[in-house]
Motif scaffolding. Structure first.
Motif, PDB file in Angstrom:
ATOM      1  N   UNK A 108       0.849  -1.178   0.000  1.00 35.91           N
ATOM      2  CA  UNK A 108       0.000   0.000   0.000  1.00 35.91           C
ATOM      3  C   UNK A 108       0.892   1.238   0.000  1.00 35.91           C
ATOM      4  N   UNK A 109       0.581   2.194  -0.846  1.00 36.52           N
ATOM      5  CA  UNK A 109       1.315   3.450  -0.907  1.00 36.52           C
ATOM      6  C   UNK A 109       0.390   4.610  -0.598  1.00 36.52           C
ATOM      7  N   UNK A 110       0.942   5.650   0.011  1.00 39.42           N
ATOM      8  CA  UNK A 110       0.184   6.877   0.243  1.00 39.42           C
ATOM      9  C   UNK A 110       0.266   7.735  -1.016  1.00 39.42           C
ATOM     10  N   UNK A 111      -0.897   8.177  -1.473  1.00 44.04           N
ATOM     11  CA  UNK A 111      -0.931   9.093  -2.613  1.00 44.04           C
ATOM     12  C   UNK A 111      -1.412  10.483  -2.228  1.00 44.04           C
ATOM     13  N   UNK A 112      -1.981  10.625  -1.035  1.00 47.06           N
ATOM     14  CA  UNK A 112      -2.404  11.937  -0.567  1.00 47.06           C
ATOM     15  C   UNK A 112      -2.587  11.876   0.936  1.00 47.06           C
ATOM     16  N   UNK A 113      -2.363  13.001   1.595  1.00 45.88           N
ATOM     17  CA  UNK A 113      -2.529  13.120   3.042  1.00 45.88           C
ATOM     18  C   UNK A 113      -3.116  14.500   3.303  1.00 45.88           C
ATOM     19  N   UNK A 114      -4.354  14.519   3.824  1.00 53.29           N
ATOM     20  CA  UNK A 114      -5.041  15.811   3.933  1.00 53.29           C
ATOM     21  C   UNK A 114      -6.129  15.742   4.997  1.00 53.29           C
ATOM     22  N   UNK A 115      -6.184  16.788   5.850  1.00 54.43           N
ATOM     23  CA  UNK A 115      -7.247  16.923   6.851  1.00 54.43           C
ATOM     24  C   UNK A 115      -7.415  15.647   7.680  1.00 54.43           C
ATOM     25  N   UNK A 116      -6.285  15.008   8.000  1.00 54.13           N
ATOM     26  CA  UNK A 116      -6.333  13.814   8.825  1.00 54.13           C
ATOM     27  C   UNK A 116      -6.549  12.520   8.082  1.00 54.13           C
ATOM     28  N   UNK A 117      -6.836  12.579   6.778  1.00 55.95           N
ATOM     29  CA  UNK A 117      -7.080  11.383   5.977  1.00 55.95           C
ATOM     30  C   UNK A 117      -5.825  10.974   5.216  1.00 55.95           C
ATOM     31  N   UNK A 118      -5.623   9.663   5.121  1.00 58.64           N
ATOM     32  CA  UNK A 118      -4.602   9.091   4.252  1.00 58.64           C
ATOM     33  C   UNK A 118      -5.303   8.417   3.088  1.00 58.64           C
ATOM     34  N   UNK A 119      -4.887   8.742   1.881  1.00 59.62           N
ATOM     35  CA  UNK A 119      -5.391   8.063   0.691  1.00 59.62           C
ATOM     36  C   UNK A 119      -4.367   7.009   0.300  1.00 59.62           C
ATOM     37  N   UNK A 120      -4.752   5.744   0.387  1.00 59.66           N
ATOM     38  CA  UNK A 120      -3.865   4.613   0.136  1.00 59.66           C
ATOM     39  C   UNK A 120      -4.240   3.943  -1.174  1.00 59.66           C
ATOM     40  N   UNK A 121      -3.218   3.538  -1.915  1.00 60.40           N
ATOM     41  CA  UNK A 121      -3.431   2.936  -3.231  1.00 60.40           C
ATOM     42  C   UNK A 121      -2.567   1.691  -3.353  1.00 60.40           C
TER      43      UNK A 121
ATOM     44  N   UNK B 256      -5.029  -2.534  -7.920  1.00 63.22           N
ATOM     45  CA  UNK B 256      -5.901  -1.404  -8.248  1.00 63.22           C
ATOM     46  C   UNK B 256      -6.980  -1.226  -7.183  1.00 63.22           C
ATOM     47  N   UNK B 257      -6.557  -1.248  -5.938  1.00 64.09           N
ATOM     48  CA  UNK B 257      -7.469  -1.045  -4.829  1.00 64.09           C
ATOM     49  C   UNK B 257      -7.125   0.250  -4.112  1.00 64.09           C
ATOM     50  N   UNK B 258      -8.144   0.861  -3.530  1.00 66.47           N
ATOM     51  CA  UNK B 258      -7.972   2.123  -2.828  1.00 66.47           C
ATOM     52  C   UNK B 258      -8.600   2.026  -1.446  1.00 66.47           C
ATOM     53  N   UNK B 259      -8.066   2.815  -0.552  1.00 66.96           N
ATOM     54  CA  UNK B 259      -8.628   2.903   0.797  1.00 66.96           C
ATOM     55  C   UNK B 259      -8.351   4.298   1.353  1.00 66.96           C
ATOM     56  N   UNK B 260      -9.278   4.780   2.144  1.00 67.09           N
ATOM     57  CA  UNK B 260      -9.109   6.054   2.845  1.00 67.09           C
ATOM     58  C   UNK B 260      -9.146   5.756   4.336  1.00 67.09           C
ATOM     59  N   UNK B 261      -8.122   6.222   5.045  1.00 69.79           N
ATOM     60  CA  UNK B 261      -7.966   5.869   6.459  1.00 69.79           C
ATOM     61  C   UNK B 261      -7.679   7.102   7.284  1.00 69.79           C
ATOM     62  N   UNK B 262      -8.354   7.180   8.427  1.00 70.19           N
ATOM     63  CA  UNK B 262      -8.097   8.235   9.401  1.00 70.19           C
ATOM     64  C   UNK B 262      -7.480   7.588  10.632  1.00 70.19           C
TER      65      UNK B 262
END
Length: 393
Positions: free
Chosen positions: A119-132, A137-143
């Motif tokens: 899993x790689x981080x593609x964005x980090x914003x307002x406490x959320x991590x966008x993982x790809x 080809x799966x995505x996850x959003x984690x706080x």
């Protein structure tokens, strides 16, 4: 015989001061003097009347944030070799409430599924991590602050860049994902809403309609991996202009770049402490950064204006990472020697006070990306629609 007067009556003792008698104005004056956002959260949840005072006055939040910038809790580091990013917390800080917030959170990402790996981080914003997960080809959003994980279905098309946009509405925990799909000389936005659980594919937009100076023989409409989300807009660097995607209207446009002088290195886009768009550039062969701000001039025309040039004499070769609320995050890699693990220093620099702070150092071979994790204003301190004083204790 003179009549006897009755003894004077005693006044009743004053009522004790309690939380019921402290007004909201006085409570907020006390709260605004707390040292940090974690301290405010701890105080607000000590009593629901305190929580009501923080929630119910919309002017309190900007006032508190002006005096206490959102705290940096640490940095996520993405490695070239590794199945999940690592987190490096800030250490040695005097704020016990901030340290408690880190200890009580899941910055080790233990709730992220490990059956897929990488899993790689593609964005980090307002406490959320966008993982790809690029392989599957799966995505996850984690706080990690609250330990909530959202698995995201794969988009209908292959996309290059994704950005997470937390909701500004009163409904807590909602967000959107915005990404772009490019095909030769056209581009379009693809949007996922947590509220609907579906992807929406927008119509194609021709590059020539975005920027009239776009060369006809250019193969790509957008340069790869240069997008930066700032205050609801994504910016890409293209020749002598910026391509802009407004995530509210999902419309593409273009704007000029600042009039750079020769020899300036790559730059980062971000915002100042008063939410204005800014661009910070490292000047080649000098330990100097130039700060450009998008603002109105004397004729009320918005344009890029050089705000300041700042010398950092002891730190040549800096790599700019991000600019958030007027704070520049950067790191410096020590000169690599054979058979020696290089040392990387991480710094933060305030554009307002020009104070440079060393965050930490890390021995690391291959750091591909780093993402500062800044504590957001929690949704639990927003939008209280019921007055608990009316409800009663």
């Amino acid at each position: 015989m003179a009549s006897q007067l009755p003894p004077p009556s005693k006044s009743p003792p004053p009522a004790p001061t309690t939380i019921f008698t402290i007004g909201d104005d006085l409570l907020l004056e006390i709260f605004v003097r707390l040292p940090s956002l974690p301290s405010l959260i701890r105080a607000a949840f000590a009593c629901r009347y305190f929580l009501h005072a923080v929630r119910s006055f919309p002017t309190f939040r900007p006032r508190f944030r002006e005096l206490h910038p959102p705290p940096l809790l640490g940095v996520f580091v993405r490695h070239r070799d590794g199945d999940i990013p690592s987190f490096v917390p800030l250490r040695g800080r005097a704020d016990p409430d901030q340290a408690a917030a880190v200890r009580g959170s899941d910055f080790f990402l233990t709730r992220v599924p490990d059956d897929q790996g990488f899993w790689n981080i593609t964005d980090c914003r307002e406490g959320y991590l966008l993982l790809h997960n690029w392989k599957h080809r799966q995505f996850a959003v984690y706080n990690p602050l609250v330990g909530v994980l959202h698995r995201i279905p794969s988009p209908p098309e292959a996309v290059r860049e994704l950005y997470v946009l937390p909701s500004r509405e009163e409904r807590h925990g909602l967000f959107r994902l915005v990404c772009v799909h490019e095909d030769a000389l056209q581009v379009r936005a693809v949007v996922f809403s947590l509220g609907t659980g579906e992807w929406q594919v927008l119509p194609w937009v021709e590059a020539a309609t975005i920027n009239k100076d776009h060369p006809e023989d250019d193969k790509y409409c957008l340069p790869p991996r240069t997008g930066k989300l700032v205050n609801g807009r994504v910016y890409w660097t293209k020749y002598d202009c910026l391509i802009v995607l407004d995530t509210a209207t999902l419309q593409f446009s273009s704007m000029d770049l600042p009039p750079f002088t020769d020899g300036q290195e790559p730059f980062v886009l971000g915002d100042t402490n008063d939410d204005k768009l800014c661009m910070v550039c490292a000047i080649d062969e000098e330990a100097t950064i130039a700060v450009w701000v998008w603002r109105a001039d004397d004729d009320r025309v918005e344009k890029w204006m050089l705000d300041k040039e700042i010398g950092l004499d002891d730190l040549p070769g800096l790599k700019l990472v991000a600019v958030n609320s007027g704070v520049v995050h950067l790191h410096l890699m020590a000169t690599q020697e054979p058979n020696v693990v290089p040392l990387c220093w991480f710094f933060s620099f305030s554009l307002e006070t020009q104070e440079l702070k060393k965050i930490f150092s890390l021995y690391e071979y291959e750091i591909e990306w780093s993402y500062p994790y800044i504590m957001p204003w929690p949704s639990s301190l927003l939008c209280n629609k019921v007055n608990p004083r009316i409800e009663g204790a």
